[in-house]
Design an enzyme around this catalytic site. Structure first.
Site, PDB file in Angstrom:
ATOM      1  N   LYS A 126       0.876  -1.187   0.000  1.00  0.00           N
ATOM      2  CA  LYS A 126       0.000   0.000   0.000  1.00  0.00           C
ATOM      3  C   LYS A 126       0.905   1.226   0.000  1.00  0.00           C
ATOM      4  O   LYS A 126       2.066   1.139   0.390  1.00  0.00           O
ATOM      5  CB  LYS A 126      -0.880   0.014   1.258  1.00  0.00           C
ATOM      6  CG  LYS A 126      -2.080   0.919   1.167  1.00  0.00           C
ATOM      7  CD  LYS A 126      -3.247   0.287   0.429  1.00  0.00           C
ATOM      8  CE  LYS A 126      -4.332   1.304   0.149  1.00  0.00           C
ATOM      9  NZ  LYS A 126      -5.546   0.675  -0.408  1.00  0.00           N
ATOM     10  N   ASP A 143      -6.841   4.625  -4.664  1.00  0.00           N
ATOM     11  CA  ASP A 143      -7.533   4.523  -3.373  1.00  0.00           C
ATOM     12  C   ASP A 143      -8.111   5.925  -3.156  1.00  0.00           C
ATOM     13  O   ASP A 143      -8.307   6.661  -4.136  1.00  0.00           O
ATOM     14  CB  ASP A 143      -6.536   4.108  -2.255  1.00  0.00           C
ATOM     15  CG  ASP A 143      -7.243   3.734  -0.948  1.00  0.00           C
ATOM     16  OD1 ASP A 143      -7.725   2.598  -0.845  1.00  0.00           O
ATOM     17  OD2 ASP A 143      -7.329   4.571  -0.029  1.00  0.00           O
TER      18      ASP A 143
HETATM   19  P1  NDP Z   1     -12.733   8.220  -3.019  1.00  0.00           P
HETATM   20  O1  NDP Z   1     -11.665   9.213  -2.807  1.00  0.00           O
HETATM   21  O2  NDP Z   1     -13.245   7.973  -4.370  1.00  0.00           O
HETATM   22  O3  NDP Z   1     -13.993   8.554  -2.086  1.00  0.00           O
HETATM   23  C1  NDP Z   1     -13.884   8.656  -0.719  1.00  0.00           C
HETATM   24  C2  NDP Z   1     -15.220   9.144  -0.165  1.00  0.00           C
HETATM   25  O4  NDP Z   1     -15.168   9.091   1.254  1.00  0.00           O
HETATM   26  C3  NDP Z   1     -15.532  10.585  -0.523  1.00  0.00           C
HETATM   27  O5  NDP Z   1     -16.917  10.766  -0.573  1.00  0.00           O
HETATM   28  C4  NDP Z   1     -14.922  11.348   0.635  1.00  0.00           C
HETATM   29  O6  NDP Z   1     -15.509  12.632   0.865  1.00  0.00           O
HETATM   30  C5  NDP Z   1     -15.210  10.422   1.800  1.00  0.00           C
HETATM   31  N1  NDP Z   1     -14.154  10.530   2.820  1.00  0.00           N
HETATM   32  C6  NDP Z   1     -12.820  10.354   2.636  1.00  0.00           C
HETATM   33  N2  NDP Z   1     -12.154  10.560   3.778  1.00  0.00           N
HETATM   34  C7  NDP Z   1     -13.079  10.867   4.692  1.00  0.00           C
HETATM   35  C8  NDP Z   1     -13.017  11.194   6.050  1.00  0.00           C
HETATM   36  N3  NDP Z   1     -11.845  11.248   6.718  1.00  0.00           N
HETATM   37  N4  NDP Z   1     -14.186  11.445   6.683  1.00  0.00           N
HETATM   38  C9  NDP Z   1     -15.355  11.390   6.012  1.00  0.00           C
HETATM   39  N5  NDP Z   1     -15.473  11.101   4.713  1.00  0.00           N
HETATM   40  C10 NDP Z   1     -14.356  10.845   4.063  1.00  0.00           C
HETATM   41  O7  NDP Z   1     -12.161   6.860  -2.356  1.00  0.00           O
HETATM   42  P2  NDP Z   1     -12.622   5.368  -2.624  1.00  0.00           P
HETATM   43  O8  NDP Z   1     -14.075   5.329  -2.843  1.00  0.00           O
HETATM   44  O9  NDP Z   1     -11.705   4.791  -3.628  1.00  0.00           O
HETATM   45  O10 NDP Z   1     -12.258   4.681  -1.229  1.00  0.00           O
HETATM   46  C11 NDP Z   1     -13.173   4.652  -0.134  1.00  0.00           C
HETATM   47  C12 NDP Z   1     -12.773   3.544   0.829  1.00  0.00           C
HETATM   48  O11 NDP Z   1     -12.768   2.280   0.146  1.00  0.00           O
HETATM   49  C13 NDP Z   1     -11.384   3.668   1.455  1.00  0.00           C
HETATM   50  O12 NDP Z   1     -11.403   3.122   2.748  1.00  0.00           O
HETATM   51  C14 NDP Z   1     -10.525   2.781   0.549  1.00  0.00           C
HETATM   52  O13 NDP Z   1      -9.346   2.339   1.200  1.00  0.00           O
HETATM   53  C15 NDP Z   1     -11.496   1.639   0.303  1.00  0.00           C
HETATM   54  N6  NDP Z   1     -11.223   0.812  -0.857  1.00  0.00           N
HETATM   55  C16 NDP Z   1     -11.157   1.349  -2.108  1.00  0.00           C
HETATM   56  C17 NDP Z   1     -10.921   0.544  -3.201  1.00  0.00           C
HETATM   57  C18 NDP Z   1     -10.963   1.066  -4.591  1.00  0.00           C
HETATM   58  O14 NDP Z   1     -10.945   0.251  -5.515  1.00  0.00           O
HETATM   59  N7  NDP Z   1     -11.056   2.358  -4.814  1.00  0.00           N
HETATM   60  C19 NDP Z   1     -10.630  -0.897  -3.047  1.00  0.00           C
HETATM   61  C20 NDP Z   1     -10.826  -1.390  -1.680  1.00  0.00           C
HETATM   62  C21 NDP Z   1     -11.067  -0.537  -0.642  1.00  0.00           C
HETATM   63  P3  NDP Z   1     -14.943  13.930   0.110  1.00  0.00           P
HETATM   64  O15 NDP Z   1     -15.467  13.844  -1.277  1.00  0.00           O
HETATM   65  O16 NDP Z   1     -15.467  15.072   0.891  1.00  0.00           O
HETATM   66  O17 NDP Z   1     -13.445  13.816   0.195  1.00  0.00           O
END
Ligand code: NDP
Length: 460
Positions: A140, A180
């Site tokens: 990671k 991510d």
């Molecule tokens: P994105 O950046 O596309 O989206 C993240 C979302 O979560 C946004 O809506 C963001 O809000 C919100 N967010 C991020 N940080 C915080 C925080 N500290 N508090 C509240 N809301 C928050 O990321 P992903 O969708 O890719 O990833 C989301 C989760 O899924 C993570 O835990 C990641 O590790 C996990 N994941 C992702 C994978 C992937 O393929 N993308 C694979 C497996 C797991 P805002 O828009 O305001 O920033």
């Protein structure tokens, strides 16, 4: 240690002591890394039955080795902003375990990124990747760079500087990063371009999550969200439930959330709430996904703007209260530790039937206990969100074979993989005296594959 001398019989109390010792050592050697401690504790606590049955894992010091990254890289990322000022961020890559294949795991760009976050994510990734059945190790990386409010030029200059250093450590057979939080196809594109320039070679397999135009896989964008819903649907089926007709709450509105909402809706669910880091929206008629996609994917706006177009909906400041919205199924898809004990208690008192973790470690250890104590079906992240990395591995396979599969082909493979992971977790839980406990099942099923490969490869 007593347990090492015993070949037969019951090891339970000695094993407990041994595991506790390993955990305390992790805390001492990695002070202040709370998220990493949490991820290690969850895995170690699940392994007691398998360690008791297979003392070779203790003799071979598998636990002591598996909690120590093979390599932890930290580096300076200097870049120039639009005003001509020099900015400095910190970059990370943890190459945690390569027993099953090249390191594989995403890159996160978020101001909260530090050693603890990267190590917790890398540690989880080892077992998740093992569960997929694909030949990939765990890694990671990321940076404390905040892409929010940055221009395209700034994002490009930052990612180029980041890749100038990262490129020394990665490659299609070494370490294959992906996206991510804060890293999507655009950032992957800039990184791929810089890597290609530095190597003088078009090595498509060095990154996954690429645009379709230059070696990406169809259905990669959808894979984590869809996969989470496929996994939860399997879990629901066993109890005679289904997404059809259920009310669903999904946190976040990023990549994972959007496609979890989409698949839940395909299966007949009504999604009534989603969020971003500023707050959440509640639309009792059901969220209009086209609006969310446009606001968040194309226009990069705040979720609060949804209510301007859908006046029947409400926006609430602060994202943690989203768990007070009554639902049958909750899909936390934003970030780590977003469901604490209080939020879990509220969900239970509102009658939640199932939790599916789309994000990594979104529930605290205490929250998970609340769900288990109240008989709520619980799909842990390392199994439920493994669809993303599974399709990344399929992207690597397509790149190696210089082929492109159709969306339907990839989606069918994804469904098969998620069903297999579910069955493997259920079996492992049953064999280890924890029937139905998917946390135990996922940790043991993933661990055994990695531990056996480590033993086969000797002490390295
Ligand atoms: P994105 O950046 O596309 O989206 C993240 C979302 O979560 C946004 O809506 C963001 O809000 C919100 N967010 C991020 N940080 C915080 C925080 N500290 N508090 C509240 N809301 C928050 O990321 P992903 O969708 O890719 O990833 C989301 C989760 O899924 C993570 O835990 C990641 O590790 C996990 N994941 C992702 C994978 C992937 O393929 N993308 C694979 C497996 C797991 P805002 O828009 O305001 O920033």
């Amino acid at each position: 240690m007593n347990v090492l001398e015993k070949e037969k019989g019951t090891y339970t109390s000695d094993v407990h002591e041994y595991v506790q010792h390993v955990y305390e050592t992790v805390k001492q050697r990695n002070p202040y890394e709370n998220e990493f401690h949490q991820a290690v504790k969850e895995v170690l606590d699940s392994l007691l039955p398998v360690l008791a049955k297979r003392p070779q894992y203790i003799r071979q010091a598998i636990l002591e080795r598996i909690v120590e990254p093979e390599r932890m890289i930290s580096f300076r990322v200097p870049w120039v902003d639009d005003q001509g000022n020099v900015q400095v961020n910190r970059g990370f890559r943890v190459q945690f375990n390569s027993a099953l294949g090249p390191y594989k795991g995403g890159l996160r760009f978020h101001p909260s990124v530090n050693t603890s976050i990267i190590k917790f994510l890398g540690f989880e990734q080892i077992f998740k990747n093992a569960l997929t059945g694909q030949p990939i190790g765990g890694g990671k990386g990321g940076s404390d760079f905040d892409p929010k409010g940055k221009s395209d030029g700034e994002i490009m200059r930052f990612t180029q500087s980041f890749m100038s250093e990262l490129s020394k450590y990665i490659g299609p057979d070494t370490d294959v990063p992906a996206g991510d939080i804060g890293v999507g196809a655009k950032e992957i594109g800039y990184m791929f371009g810089q890597y290609k320039k530095m190597r003088g070679r078009f090595e498509a397999g060095v990154l996954t999550g690429k645009d379709i135009a230059y070696g990406g896989s169809l259905a990669r964008k959808e894979a984590t969200g869809y996969g989470t819903v496929y996994f939860v649907e399997e879990m629901l089926k066993e109890k005679g439930h289904s997404f059809a007709g259920s009310t669903v709450v999904v946190s976040g509105s990023g990549n994972v959330s959007i496609y979890a909402m989409e698949k839940a809706m395909h299966l007949g669910a009504k999604v009534v709430a989603c969020s971003d880091s500023e707050g959440y929206i509640y639309d009792k008629r059901g969220i209009n996904l086209e609006t969310v996609k446009r606001l968040k994917e194309s226009e990069k706006k705040r979720i609060s703007e949804y209510v301007n177009e859908h006046p029947q909906a409400h926006f609430f400041q602060g994202c943690s209260d989203i768990w007070s919205v009554p639902c049958d199924i909750a899909l936390p898809c934003a970030t780590q530790n977003e469901i604490d004990e209080n939020a879990a208690t509220v969900l239970v008192s509102n009658g939640v039937k199932a939790i599916g973790e789309g994000a990594n470690m979104p529930s605290t250890l205490e929250a998970v206990n609340v769900f288990h104590e109240h008989g709520v079906l619980f799909a842990p992240a390392k199994a439920a969100n493994a669809g993303g990395v599974s399709v990344s591995a399929l992207e690597m396979a397509q790149n190696s074979a210089r082929l492109s599969w159709t969306f339907e082909e990839v989606d069918a493979k994804l469904q098969d993989i998620m069903k297999t992971i579910y069955r493997d977790c259920i079996e492992a839980a049953k064999e280890n005296d924890a029937p139905g406990n998917l946390v135990v099942g996922a940790n043991i099923a993933g661990f055994v594959k990695v531990a056996d490969a480590m033993i086969a490869q000797g002490v390295i």
